[in-house]
Design an enzyme around this catalytic site. Structure first.
Site, mmCIF file in Angstrom:
data_model
loop_
_atom_site.group_PDB
_atom_site.id
_atom_site.type_symbol
_atom_site.label_atom_id
_atom_site.label_comp_id
_atom_site.label_asym_id
_atom_site.label_seq_id
_atom_site.Cartn_x
_atom_site.Cartn_y
_atom_site.Cartn_z
ATOM 1 N N TYR A 1 -75.793 -60.360 -16.084
ATOM 2 C CA TYR A 1 -74.343 -60.471 -16.182
ATOM 3 C C TYR A 1 -73.651 -59.533 -15.193
ATOM 4 O O TYR A 1 -73.967 -58.355 -15.080
ATOM 5 C CB TYR A 1 -73.885 -60.113 -17.602
ATOM 6 C CG TYR A 1 -72.380 -60.042 -17.745
ATOM 7 C CD1 TYR A 1 -71.597 -61.198 -17.677
ATOM 8 C CD2 TYR A 1 -71.737 -58.830 -17.942
ATOM 9 C CE1 TYR A 1 -70.225 -61.138 -17.806
ATOM 10 C CE2 TYR A 1 -70.347 -58.757 -18.077
ATOM 11 C CZ TYR A 1 -69.604 -59.924 -18.006
ATOM 12 O OH TYR A 1 -68.239 -59.865 -18.124
ATOM 13 N N ASN B 1 -64.857 -51.189 -11.908
ATOM 14 C CA ASN B 1 -64.970 -51.097 -13.355
ATOM 15 C C ASN B 1 -65.091 -49.667 -13.819
ATOM 16 O O ASN B 1 -65.960 -48.939 -13.354
ATOM 17 C CB ASN B 1 -66.185 -51.915 -13.816
ATOM 18 C CG ASN B 1 -66.048 -52.323 -15.256
ATOM 19 O OD1 ASN B 1 -66.601 -51.674 -16.124
ATOM 20 N ND2 ASN B 1 -65.291 -53.364 -15.514
ATOM 21 N N TYR C 1 -38.298 -20.356 -38.464
ATOM 22 C CA TYR C 1 -39.647 -20.863 -38.159
ATOM 23 C C TYR C 1 -39.883 -21.011 -36.660
ATOM 24 O O TYR C 1 -40.993 -20.791 -36.170
ATOM 25 C CB TYR C 1 -39.856 -22.219 -38.826
ATOM 26 C CG TYR C 1 -40.067 -22.176 -40.318
ATOM 27 C CD1 TYR C 1 -40.028 -20.974 -41.027
ATOM 28 C CD2 TYR C 1 -40.283 -23.346 -41.037
ATOM 29 C CE1 TYR C 1 -40.202 -20.937 -42.400
ATOM 30 C CE2 TYR C 1 -40.471 -23.324 -42.408
ATOM 31 C CZ TYR C 1 -40.425 -22.117 -43.085
ATOM 32 O OH TYR C 1 -40.607 -22.091 -44.431
#
Length: 572
Positions: A130, A257, A345
């Protein structure tokens, strides 16, 4: 006198050196000695002689011989050794800037040759494999005649070059190309050594393909961007060079790829996020001084209980900035006996909030260093190829989504501190940090800009990796959307930089109303740095250039610490 900045257990130490003939061993021992000197318990060591360490370059992590002299060891920075395994995110960003060229190690060349031999045998024996002797995706069962295999590869590049949008800037194209070279150097792709050397020559000559930023779904690799990369290298499309700008392509080869677009943009995001995280602590410390906050929240014992490395590092940085033996803060001394019990905070929880960004950075650093490869991997030692899924971008996509969330919080708390600086009921300073309020608006709309950027970030922080659309006739039925994860992470980081630039300006403006009192030596240096590019606000003026000047200081890491030449790593 040469000076080296040495990294020891997460801390940077300046080590002056009388002569370059001192050895690497000397540098390591001297750095460890200075590290121990700064620790109440000597860092857990009885003596320098008991400490075993190795010394590596920060760039490339090259291991240095203890007996080599510093002048011989730390001069040659022309090349980055690429073997597929040791490239760091810092290396990649520097390669993107064009600071280095690339060459392969002999080991990498051997691996590339061996994997190529496997491919050539497959073609010669006409084995059905493939992606090598068949079509792709839905055409996996279509066997291609040997006489048309070259045409198959060219068609693949052409058809997959379907990206849209603006091209990546040259720095990002260079990073993508460098990372692609690094992946191919691992020796699992089957590329020929001659072809890979051509890619390296193109990189070293700064011949960069036209790569549109949109079009990848981050599943079967970044197919569209990498196909555009390959298109230029086979002589089609456009190429960029410093001399010609965009022009017709001149070079040839094919490689498409992999997840290198996600990875390269992700590496840039990591470096920028790390830089702004360090500088965010400096900006926050300056704001704490202006708002007359307390340093008790950064006590060593508090953070040792939670034992989180990033939190401990941030608290240490705050203590270093706010406690100065050389120049104690007159501002802090002026409110030593006030009746305030605790701070908001956004001031006292900076270590607890800020450490989440460091977690995200660690994740993506690990992710990018292990990213691989193509759908078809060639295992030369087994003499075969195997189709797998290492091309899938889910891993880096998730890491980049988390990085966006983590670094965004730096802007979220910064915007709240800007509000406290501008609000006279919270700051005890003139409204919007300007005299003759009403006639002058001061930082009123600059705060609105910060709020707008934080709001945009909240939308951008929605994770891309939870989305998927089936593509390629349901062959690729789950995708990562990692390309968008990488691009929006960079946008989030840019917004964070801009919000912190506004806070930096506001904090420095606040100091004007506390004069003649002075803050600590390190924070006075930050104030002087800002005043070197932006003058104090006496009345309203064009604000945007000031914000841009402060933003540029942060992007160029002028408000942070210098990067090092070498690193000392403990082996216990």
């Amino acid at each position: 006198m040469p000076k080296y900045t040495v990294h020891v257990r997460g801390e940077w130490l300046a080590v002056p050196c009388q002569t370059g003939t001192n050895t690497v061993r000397w540098l390591g021992k001297e750095a460890v000695r200075r590290y121990m000197k700064n620790k109440p318990d000597n860092g857990g060591f009885a003596s320098v002689e008991e400490v075993k360490f190795c010394v590596r370059r920060c760039k490339g992590l090259g291991l240095l011989d203890h007996d080599d002299t510093l002048e011989d060891t730390l001069e040659d920075n022309e090349f980055v050794e690429v073997d597929g395994n040791s490239l760091t995110t810092e290396d990649l960003v520097n390669l993107g800037k064009g600071l280095y060229k690339i060459k392969l190690t002999p080991e990498a060349e051997a691996k590339v040759r061996q994997s190529r031999e496997v491919i050539e045998r497959i073609v010669k024996e006409q084995t059905v494999v493939y992606g090598i002797t068949t079509g792709f995706g839905k055409f996996a069962r279509t066997v291609i005649p040997t006489s048309k295999l070259k045409e198959l590869q060219v068609n693949l590049v052409r058809s997959h070059s379907a990206g849209i949008g603006k091209p990546l800037i040259p720095e990002r194209s260079r990073m993508l190309l460098a990372l692609r070279i690094n992946i191919l150097a691992k020796g699992y792709s089957g590329i020929s050594l001659e072809t890979l050397q051509q890619v390296i020559e193109a990189f070293n000559a700064s011949c960069l393909p036209y790569i549109p930023e949109k079009g990848t779904v981050g599943a079967s690799g970044d197919l569209a961007p990498l196909s555009h990369l390959a298109l230029g290298l086979i002589g089609e499309g456009k190429m960029w060079s410093p001399k010609s700008g965009w022009a017709d392509a001149k070079y040839g080869l094919a490689l498409i790829n992999g997840t290198q677009m996600i990875s390269s943009l992700g590496c840039e995001a990591v470096e920028r996020a790390s830089a702004i995280a360090r500088q965010a602590d400096i900006v926050a410390a300056l704001t704490l001084e202006v708002l007359k906050g307390t340093t008790k929240a950064f006590d060593t014992d508090i953070h040792a209980v939670r034992a989180h490395r990033g939190q401990i590092e941030v608290a240490f940085r705050f203590r270093s900035l706010l406690d100065s033996d050389h120049h104690p803060s007159e501002i802090a001394e002026s409110h030593r006996f006030c009746d305030r019990v605790q701070d908001a905070y956004t001031l006292r929880c900076c270590p607890q909030i800020g450490y989440s960004e460091m977690c995200g950075t660690s994740v993506i650093l690990h992710s990018c260093s292990h990213l691989n490869l193509s759908f078809k991997m060639v295992f030369a030692e087994r003499g075969e190829t195997i189709s797998g899924g290492n091309f899938h971008g889910e891993y880096p996509a998730k890491a980049l989504d988390y990085l966006s969330i983590g670094v965004h919080e730096l802007a979220a708390i910064s915007e709240r501190r800007i509000e406290r600086l501008c609000n006279p009921s919270l700051s005890e300073l003139p409204a919007f940090l300007v005299t003759e309020g009403g006639l002058n608006s001061g930082f009123m709309i600059a705060h609105c800009t910060a709020a707008a950027l934080v709001s945009e970030n909240k939308a951008l922080c929605h994770p891309s990796s939870v989305d998927s659309l089936s593509t390629s006739a349901a062959t690729e039925d789950h995708v990562s959307m990692g390309g968008w994860a990488a691009r929006k992470a960079l946008k989030v980081i840019e917004h964070v930089e801009q919000v912190l630039a506004i806070e930096l300006l506001a904090a420095c403006q606040g100091i004007e109303f506390l004069r003649p009192l002075r803050t600590t030596t390190p924070l006075e240096k930050v104030y002087d740095l800002v005043r070197s590019v932006v003058r104090p606000w006496l009345k309203d003026r064009f604000m945007a250039p000031d914000i841009e000047a402060a933003h540029r200081l942060l992007v160029e890491q002028k408000a942070g610490v210098d990067t090092g030449i070498c690193s000392v790593t403990h082996s216990l």
